[in-house]
Design a protein around this motif. Structure first.
Motif, PDB file in Angstrom:
ATOM      1  N   UNK A 482       0.827  -1.209   0.000  1.00 38.24           N
ATOM      2  CA  UNK A 482       0.000   0.000   0.000  1.00 38.24           C
ATOM      3  C   UNK A 482       0.861   1.259   0.000  1.00 38.24           C
ATOM      4  N   UNK A 483       1.980   1.214   0.730  1.00 38.72           N
ATOM      5  CA  UNK A 483       2.840   2.396   0.766  1.00 38.72           C
ATOM      6  C   UNK A 483       3.295   2.741  -0.653  1.00 38.72           C
ATOM      7  N   UNK A 484       3.628   1.702  -1.439  1.00 39.26           N
ATOM      8  CA  UNK A 484       4.080   1.944  -2.806  1.00 39.26           C
ATOM      9  C   UNK A 484       2.905   2.336  -3.705  1.00 39.26           C
ATOM     10  N   UNK A 485       1.817   1.585  -3.598  1.00 38.84           N
ATOM     11  CA  UNK A 485       0.680   1.843  -4.489  1.00 38.84           C
ATOM     12  C   UNK A 485       0.131   3.249  -4.267  1.00 38.84           C
ATOM     13  N   UNK A 486      -0.032   3.627  -3.021  1.00 39.08           N
ATOM     14  CA  UNK A 486      -0.561   4.972  -2.755  1.00 39.08           C
ATOM     15  C   UNK A 486       0.425   6.037  -3.205  1.00 39.08           C
ATOM     16  N   UNK A 487       1.695   5.687  -3.206  1.00 35.26           N
ATOM     17  CA  UNK A 487       2.686   6.642  -3.681  1.00 35.26           C
ATOM     18  C   UNK A 487       2.505   6.932  -5.165  1.00 35.26           C
ATOM     19  N   UNK A 488       2.138   5.907  -5.937  1.00 32.37           N
ATOM     20  CA  UNK A 488       1.957   6.113  -7.370  1.00 32.37           C
ATOM     21  C   UNK A 488       0.549   6.541  -7.720  1.00 32.37           C
ATOM     22  N   UNK A 489      -0.415   6.093  -6.953  1.00 31.39           N
ATOM     23  CA  UNK A 489      -1.815   6.399  -7.267  1.00 31.39           C
ATOM     24  C   UNK A 489      -2.474   7.125  -6.099  1.00 31.39           C
ATOM     25  N   UNK A 490      -2.025   8.320  -5.772  1.00 27.16           N
ATOM     26  CA  UNK A 490      -2.624   9.018  -4.627  1.00 27.16           C
ATOM     27  C   UNK A 490      -4.103   9.304  -4.856  1.00 27.16           C
ATOM     28  N   UNK A 491      -4.521   9.300  -6.136  1.00 26.04           N
ATOM     29  CA  UNK A 491      -5.927   9.612  -6.411  1.00 26.04           C
ATOM     30  C   UNK A 491      -6.854   8.579  -5.794  1.00 26.04           C
ATOM     31  N   UNK A 492      -6.336   7.380  -5.489  1.00 25.43           N
ATOM     32  CA  UNK A 492      -7.168   6.372  -4.818  1.00 25.43           C
ATOM     33  C   UNK A 492      -7.825   6.988  -3.587  1.00 25.43           C
ATOM     34  N   UNK A 493      -7.076   7.792  -2.849  1.00 28.60           N
ATOM     35  CA  UNK A 493      -7.640   8.408  -1.642  1.00 28.60           C
ATOM     36  C   UNK A 493      -8.202   9.788  -1.945  1.00 28.60           C
ATOM     37  N   UNK A 494      -7.465  10.577  -2.721  1.00 28.20           N
ATOM     38  CA  UNK A 494      -7.930  11.947  -2.970  1.00 28.20           C
ATOM     39  C   UNK A 494      -9.310  11.969  -3.619  1.00 28.20           C
ATOM     40  N   UNK A 495      -9.585  11.006  -4.521  1.00 30.66           N
ATOM     41  CA  UNK A 495     -10.904  10.986  -5.171  1.00 30.66           C
ATOM     42  C   UNK A 495     -12.028  10.806  -4.155  1.00 30.66           C
ATOM     43  N   UNK A 496     -11.747  10.013  -3.128  1.00 25.78           N
ATOM     44  CA  UNK A 496     -12.793   9.749  -2.137  1.00 25.78           C
ATOM     45  C   UNK A 496     -12.964  10.931  -1.189  1.00 25.78           C
ATOM     46  N   UNK A 497     -11.839  11.515  -0.790  1.00 26.28           N
ATOM     47  CA  UNK A 497     -11.931  12.539   0.264  1.00 26.28           C
ATOM     48  C   UNK A 497     -12.279  13.906  -0.297  1.00 26.28           C
ATOM     49  N   UNK A 498     -12.166  14.083  -1.607  1.00 24.96           N
ATOM     50  CA  UNK A 498     -12.260  15.433  -2.133  1.00 24.96           C
ATOM     51  C   UNK A 498     -13.604  16.087  -1.835  1.00 24.96           C
ATOM     52  N   UNK A 499     -14.698  15.352  -2.071  1.00 23.83           N
ATOM     53  CA  UNK A 499     -16.010  15.973  -1.867  1.00 23.83           C
ATOM     54  C   UNK A 499     -16.230  16.380  -0.413  1.00 23.83           C
ATOM     55  N   UNK A 500     -16.073  15.468   0.552  1.00 28.08           N
ATOM     56  CA  UNK A 500     -16.292  15.912   1.941  1.00 28.08           C
ATOM     57  C   UNK A 500     -15.315  16.996   2.364  1.00 28.08           C
ATOM     58  N   UNK A 501     -14.069  16.922   1.891  1.00 31.33           N
ATOM     59  CA  UNK A 501     -13.099  17.948   2.290  1.00 31.33           C
ATOM     60  C   UNK A 501     -13.512  19.299   1.745  1.00 31.33           C
ATOM     61  N   UNK A 502     -14.013  19.312   0.490  1.00 29.69           N
ATOM     62  CA  UNK A 502     -14.385  20.624  -0.031  1.00 29.69           C
ATOM     63  C   UNK A 502     -15.664  21.125   0.630  1.00 29.69           C
ATOM     64  N   UNK A 503     -16.467  20.194   1.163  1.00 31.33           N
ATOM     65  CA  UNK A 503     -17.628  20.668   1.926  1.00 31.33           C
ATOM     66  C   UNK A 503     -17.179  21.438   3.166  1.00 31.33           C
TER      67      UNK A 503
END
Lengths: 513, 520
Positions: A482-503
Motif C-alpha cells: 500500500x505504501x508503494x501503491x498509494x505513492x503512485x496512485x494518490x488519487x485512490x484516496x484523494x478521489x474519495x476525500x475530495x467531496x467531503x473535504x471541499x464541503x
C-alpha cells in the motif's frame, strides 16, 4: 445484500470484534491457538463486512453519509445511535480494518512478556471496536463513548505488556487523554445547550450554529474545549509529552495501533466535528493551531535527532508528522484537508510499519539502543531493505505514500482560507519545509546507523539474529504494497476525500471573511 | 443526652403543630390512609418486627437464617413498589394532606434503597457470621434504617423528613460501633454519633425557622409562602435555609462538614461502611433534594451560591485528599466525598430546570449505588484473604483472582467515568444539568468537575495498578474462595453498572417529567 449492508452493515462491522471477545471469554486460557484463531476470525469478519461496504459504496456521492443508521438510543438525553460512512471516514476505516488483522497475525508468535495471549488479544479486539465506532459515529455522545472506550485497552496493554517504565507511561497516557476528553465533553454539552438543538447529530448542530445567533466568544470557547480533547490525542505540541513515553513503553502491537489509528482519532475529530460545526471559531483558532503544528514539526524533528533509542526516535517522528497533518487542517482549505486525510493514512501505514520493524529488531537484539545496533543489512538483509524503504517513505520521498501527506500540506499553507493571514501561513510553510530537511536528516541517520555498517561484535554471532519469519512477511507485505501503491496512485484516496473535504472548505469560505 | 439538647426545639415544633391542627379542625378526623401506597414501608416494618420475634424465640437455632430472612423482607417490599409503578396513571398518590407523597421519584428511590439494603445484607452475611458479633440484631437494625430511607423518599414535610433522617441514622450509629472489641470501631461509632447528633441539632434549628416563616411544616406550603419574599428575603429565612442545608451537608459529608466520614468508614465493619457510603448518603441526598426543590424552590438566591461553594469544595478537597490515601476504605471514603460533590453540583443551578436537576441527581444516585456497593464488595472479598485494608494488599490479585479483578476494574473505571461503564452517564447527566441554564457559573462548575474527574482517575487507577501490574505483597498466590452471597452481590452490581452505561435503563427510570411538585 445491499439491504443488509444498509441496515446492519456498520453495526456488524463495529461489534463483530466484541462478539469475538465474548467467544474468547468462554474458551479457557490454555487453548492459546484457538484464542488466536477466534481473534483473527472476528477481526477478519469485521473486515469482510467492511470491504463489502467499500465495494458497494457510491463513490460518486462520497459527500453524503452512506449505510446510515439513525436509531433511538438513550432518549432522555436525546443521544441517538447514528452511524454512517462518507468519504472522510472511509479511508480511516479502511486503514483500521487493515491494520488490526495484521497486528493479530503479527501477534501469532510475538506475544510479549508476560504472555497471556487471551487477555492480550481481547484487548486488541476491544480497541478495534472503539476505533471503528469513533470513525462511524454521527452523534456526539456516541462519538464520545467510542472515543473513550479506546482508553481502557490501551492502558492495560501498556501497563501489563510494556517496557520497564510501563506504569508511568500507562498512567500518563490515561490522564492526559482523559483530561482532554473531559473538557471535550463539557464543550459538546455546551454546544448542545447554546444551539438549543434537539439531538447531538453533528450535521444538525452545524446547521444550528450556521443559523448564527451564537456569539463568537462562546464559539471560540467551545472550540477551545474540543481543541483540548482532540489536540491532546493528536498529540499537538505542548501536549505531546505522553506520546514518546507511551510509544516507547508499549508493546510492539500497542505502538503500531497507537501510531496507525489512535492518533488519527484526534485529527479526525477536528475535521469531522470541530471545524464543520464551528467554522467561525476555527478561523480564530487556525493561526494558533498552525503555529503549534509547525512548532511540533521542528520540535519533533529536533527531538528525533537527540534520541538514542530507535523506538523513541520513531515516536518523536510521529509528533513531527502529525504536525504536517495539523498544518494541513489549519489552512481550512479543501486542499489542506485532503492532504491531512492522506497524511493520516500515510502516517498510519508508514509509522505503523516502522514500529513493527522496531519490535522485530528488539526481539532479535534485545535492545533498541541505536549505537549498539548496526549491520542489519548484513545480518538480516530483507528486513534491512524494508527498513530502508519505510524510512524513505517516512521522509517523504516522491513515489511513496509519505510524499502525498507532507507536500500538499506544505503547499496548502501557501494559500490558506480567506480570513487567514497569507503572510503568516507562508512563514509556516517555510518552517515546515525546513522540517522536511530535518526529517531527512534524522531518518537517514537512523538508517545509516542501524542498517549500514558491520554488525557490532556483541551480536555478530548471535544465533537469535535472523531474517524475516513467515508471520512478519504476512503482516508487513500488505502495508508495504500500500505504501508503494498509494505513492503512485494518490488519487485512490484523494478521489474519495475530495467531496467531503471541499464541503468543509466551503463551510469556511461561506463565512465570507 | 440528645433529647434534652433538642428538647426546646422539638417541643416548640410539636406545640406549634398542635396549635395549628387544633385551630383548623374542631374535632380530629382520621385521614383516609392509602394502604397500597404505604405498603412498602408497612412490609419492612412488619417483617422487621417478625424477624425480631423469630430471633427472640429461636435464639441460636434461627440465627443462621437471619440474613436470608431480612433479605427476603426487602424483596417482598419490592412487590408493592412494582405494583404502584404508574398504575393507571394515578400517580402521584398524596397522603396525609400532602405530607407524604408517592410518585415515580419516590418509587425509584424506594426500589434503590430496598435493593441496596438487599445487597448490604448479602455483603454482611459471611462477614458477620465469621466475626464474633451479635449478628441477628445487626440485620434488624439494617431493616430499621432502610425503613427510614423508604419514609424519606416520600416525605414532603419537615417533621417527617426529620423523623426519617433520624430513623436512618440512629441504627447506623449503633452499627458503626459493632466491632466492639476494636477501638477503631468504637471511635467510628462515637464520632459518627456525636457529629450526627450535632448536625441534627443544626438541621432542626434551621427547620424551626422555616416553619416559623411559613407557619406550616409541609414543603409545598413553605415553598409558596417563601415565594412572596422573593425580592427582599428576610434574614430569618436566610438563616433558616442556611442551617437546614448545613445540617444536610453533615449528613452527606460535604466539605467542610466531612471530617467524621473517613474515621467512621475505616473503623466501622466494612459492610456497614458500604451502607453508610451508599444508602445512608443517598438518603441524605434525597432529603436535601426534596427540601431544596420543593420547600426552597423560590429562594435560589440563597441556596445556589451556597451549593456552588459546597459542591466545588467537596469535589476538589475530597479528590485531593483521596490521592494521598493508602488504605482502600479510606480512599473510597474520600472518593465518596468527591462523588457527593458531583451529585450536589446540579443543585447550584436548580432554578432554571428543577426537574432536570432532580433527574440528574437520582440518575447519579442509582448508578453510584451500583458501582460503589460493588467496589466495597470486592474490598470485602479481598480482605477475606489478605486481612488488610491497605491498597498494597491488592497486589497480584489478577493472578490469583482474575474474575474479581475484572469486576473491580469495571467498578473503578465506572467511578472514574469511562464509557461504557455506567459512571459516564451519571457524570454526563450532571454536566447536562449544570450547562442547561447556560450560565457562566454552571459551566464553570462543570469545568471544575471535569478537571476533578481527571484527578480522581489517578487514585482509582492506582488500585487497578496494584491489582494488575504488581506482585502480591507476600508472594501468596493461593486462590481465594468467594462465598456465594458475595458472588451474587458482585454479579448484580456489575451487571447494573455495565447495563446502565450502554442502555437507556436508568435515564428512563429517572425520567420524572410527569412528577408534579407535591401539593395538598
Amino acid at each position: 445484500m445491499q439491504e443488509f449492508l444498509d441496515t446492519w452493515g456498520i453495526t456488524a462491522m463495529v461489534f463483530l470484534p466484541l462478539v469475538g471477545v465474548a467467544l474468547m471469554m468462554a474458551v479457557p486460557q490454555k487453548e492459546e491457538s484457538l484464542q488466536r484463531w477466534l481473534a483473527l476470525a472476528a477481526s477478519i469478519g469485521s473486515a469482510v463486512v467492511g470491504v463489502l461496504m467499500l465495494w458497494n459504496f457510491d463513490y460518486d456521492d462520497s459527500g453524503t453519509m452512506q449505510f446510515a443508521v439513525d436509531h433511538r438510543w438513550i432518549e432522555v438525553i436525546t443521544a441517538r445511535y447514528a452511524v454512517g460512512i462518507d468519504g472522510m471516514s472511509l479511508p480511516l476505516l479502511a486503514l483500521t480494518l487493515l491494520v488490526v488483522p495484521l497486528v493479530l497475525i503479527y501477534s501469532w508468535n510475538h506475544i510479549p512478556a508476560p504472555g497471556n495471549a487471551k487477555a492480550f488479544l481481547i484487548l486488541i479486539l476491544v480497541l478495534h471496536t472503539g476505533m471503528l465506532g469513533t470513525f462511524v459515529a454521527r452523534d456526539l455522545v456516541l462519538f464520545f463513548v467510542f472515543f473513550e472506550v479506546v482508553l481502557l485497552p490501551m492502558y492495560f496493554m501498556i501497563g501489563v505488556w510494556g517496557g520497564e517504565q510501563r506504569l508511568y507511561a500507562a498512567i500518563k497516557f490515561f490522564l492526559y487523554t482523559l483530561f482532554g476528553s473531559a473538557l471535550m465533553l463539557v464543550s459538546f454539552l455546551a454546544l448542545f445547550r447554546v444551539t438549543g438543538s434537539e439531538t447531538f447529530n453533528i450535521v444538525g448542530l452545524a446547521e444550528r450554529v450556521a443559523e448564527g445567533d451564537i456569539s463568537l466568544t462562546t464559539q471560540v470557547l467551545i472550540f477551545g474545549g474540543m481543541f483540548m480533547g482532540f489536540g491532546i490525542k493528536v498529540p499537538m505540541f505542548p501536549f505531546h509529552t505522553w506520546l514518546p513515553d507511551a510509544h516507547t513503553q508499549a508493546p510492539t502491537q500497542g505502538s503500531v495501533l497507537l501510531a496507525a489509528v489512535l492518533l488519527k482519532l484526534g485529527t479526525y475529530g477536528f475535521i469531522r466535528i470541530a471545524i464543520p460545526i464551528l467554522p467561525e471559531a476555527a478561523l480564530e483558532w487556525a493561526p494558533w493551531i498552525g503555529l503549534l503544528a509547525v512548532i511540533g514539526i521542528i520540535y519533533g524533528a529536533l527531538g528525533c535527532l537527540a534520541q538514542t533509542d530507535m523506538k523513541r526516535l520513531i515516536a518523536f517522528s510521529s509528533v513531527a508528522h502529525m504536525g504536517y497533518v495539523m498544518l494541513g487542517i489549519a489552512t481550512l482549505t479543501d486542499f489542506g484537508i485532503n492532504a491531512a486525510i492522506f497524511g493520516m493514512v500515510a502516517h498510519g501505514l508508514i509509522t505503523g510499519m516502522l514500529f513493527f520493524i522496531a519490535g522485530s529488531v528488539k526481539e532479535r537484539y534485545h535492545t533498541l539502543e541505536i549505537k549498539r545496533l548496526g549491520g542489519l543489512l548484513i545480518q538480516a538483509p530483507r528486513m534491512g531493505w524494508i527498513l530502508g524503504i519505510t524510512t524513505m517513505a517516512s521522509l517523504g520521498l516522491p513515489g511513496l505514500a509519505g510524499f502525498w501527506g507532507e507536500f500538499p500540506a506544505i503547499l496548502a499553507s501557501y494559500d490558506p482560507a480567506p480570513g487567514l493571514s497569507d503572510t503568516l501561513f507562508r512563514v509556516y510553510m517555510v518552517v515546515a519545509a525546513i522540517g522536511t530537511v530535518l526529517a531527512a536528516a534524522y531518518l537517514l541517520w537512523l538508517l545509516q546507523r542501524t542498517a549500514f555498517g558491520t554488525p557490532s561484535e556483541e551480536f555478530v554471532d548471535d544465533p537469535e539474529v535472523h531474517d524475516m519469519v513467515f508471520t512478519e512477511w504476512l503482516a508487513w507485505a500488505p502495508m508495504l504494497v500500500l505504501i508503494v501503491v498509494l505513492g503512485f496512485l494518490p488519487s485512490l484516496i484523494f478521489d474519495v476525500t475530495n467531496t467531503p473535504a471541499s464541503m468543509v472548505g466551503d463551510a469556511v469560505n461561506a463565512l465570507g471573511r | 443526652m440528645p433529647s434534652t439538647l433538642w428538647g426546646a426545639d422539638v417541643g416548640s415544633i410539636v406545640a406549634g403543630l398542635l396549635a395549628t391542627t387544633t385551630a383548623d379542625t374542631a374535632e380530629f378526623v382520621r385521614p383516609a390512609i392509602d394502604w397500597h401506597a404505604f405498603a412498602p414501608e408497612l412490609i419492612v416494618l412488619g417483617w422487621g418486627a417478625l424477624v425480631t420475634v423469630i430471633d427472640i424465640i429461636g435464639l441460636e437455632r434461627t440465627r443462621r437464617f437471619m440474613p436470608s430472612l431480612t433479605g427476603i423482607g426487602f424483596l417482598l417490599a419490592m412487590i408493592p413498589v412494582l405494583t404502584l409503578w404508574d398504575l393507571d396513571g394515578d400517580l402521584p398518590r398524596v397522603l396525609f394532606d400532602g405530607a407524604y407523597v408517592v410518585d415515580n421519584y419516590a418509587l425509584v428511590l424506594k426500589g434503590l434503597f430496598l435493593l441496596s439494603g438487599y445487597v448490604i445484607v448479602l455483603l454482611s452475611t459471611n462477614y458477620m457470621a465469621e466475626g464474633d458479633y451479635h449478628d441477628s440484631e445487626f440485620y434488624q437494625l439494617i431493616a430499621a434504617s432502610v425503613l427510614g430511607m423508604l419514609v424519606m423518599t416520600s416525605a414532603r414535610d419537615l417533621v417527617s423528613i426529620f423523623i426519617a433522617l433520624e430513623l436512618v441514622s440512629i441504627p447506623a450509629y449503633l452499627m458503626a460501633a459493632w466491632r466492639k472489641r476494636d477501638l477503631k470501631s468504637n471511635e467510628a461509632g462515637l464520632k459518627y454519633m456525636l457529629m450526627g447528633v450535632f448536625a441534627s441539632g443544626i438541621l432542626l434549628y434551621g427547620m424551626s425557622m422555616l416553619y416559623g416563616a411559613a407557619g406550616d411544616t409541609r414543603l409545598s406550603v413553605i415553598g409558596e409562602s417563601l415565594a412572596g419574599d422573593a425580592d427582599g428575603v428576610s434574614p430569618f429565612i436566610v438563616i433558616g435555609t442556611l442551617f437546614t442545608i448545613i445540617g444536610f451537608a453533615f449528613k452527606v459529608s460535604a466539605v467542610p462538614f466531612h471530617t467524621w466520614a473517613p474515621d467512621t468508614y475505616e473503623g466501622a465493619p466494612t459492610p456497614l461502611t458500604a451502607f453508610l457510603a451508599v444508602a445512608s448518603k443517598a438518603a441524605g441526598f434525597v432529603g436535601l433534594v426534596t427540601i431544596v426543590l420543593d420547600g426552597l424552590r423560590e429562594v435560589p438566591s440563597i441556596v445556589e451560591p451556597l451549593m456552588w461553594i459546597l459542591a466545588a469544595l467537596t469535589m476538589t478537597v475530597g479528590n485531593l485528599i483521596a490521592l494521598r490515601q493508602t488504605n482502600v476504605v479510606r480512599m473510597l471514603a474520600y472518593s465518596g466525598i468527591a462523588q457527593a460533590g458531583y451529585m450536589m453540583a446540579p443543585l447550584a443551578v436548580y432554578s432554571t430546570s428543577p426537574e432536570l436537576v432532580r433527574e440528574s441527581i437520582v440518575t447519579y444516585l442509582v448508578i453510584y449505588a451500583a458501582m460503589n456497593l460493588g467496589a466495597f464488595a470486592v474490598v470485602i472479598v479481598a480482605a477475606r484473604k489478605t486481612r488488610s485494608g491497605e491498597i498494597e494488599s491488592f497486589g497480584g490479585l489478577f493472578r490469583y483472582a482474575p474474575g474479581v479483578t475484572v469486576t473491580m476494574t469495571v467498578f473503578l473505571f465506572s467511578l472514574t467515568g469511562i464509557p461504557p461503564m455506567g459512571g459516564w452517564l451519571a457524570k454526563f447527566q450532571v454536566f447536562n444539568a449544570l450547562i442547561e441554564g447556560r450560565t457562566g457559573w454552571g459551566v464553570g462548575l462543570a469545568v471544575i468537575a471535569s478537571i476533578n474527574s481527571v484527578v480522581a482517575a489517578f487514585y482509582y487507577l492506582n488500585v487497578a495498578k496494584f491489582m494488575w501490574f504488581m506482585p502480591a505483597p507476600d508472594d501468596d498466590y493461593s486462590p481465594i474462595r468467594v462465598p456465594s452471597a458475595l458472588i451474587f452481590a458482585l454479579g448484580v452490581t456489575v451487571i447494573v453498572t455495565v447495563i446502565s452505561g450502554v442502555s437507556p435503563l436508568v435515564p428512563d427510570l429517572t425520567d420524572f417529567t410527569e412528577v408534579a411538585t407535591a401539593g395538598p
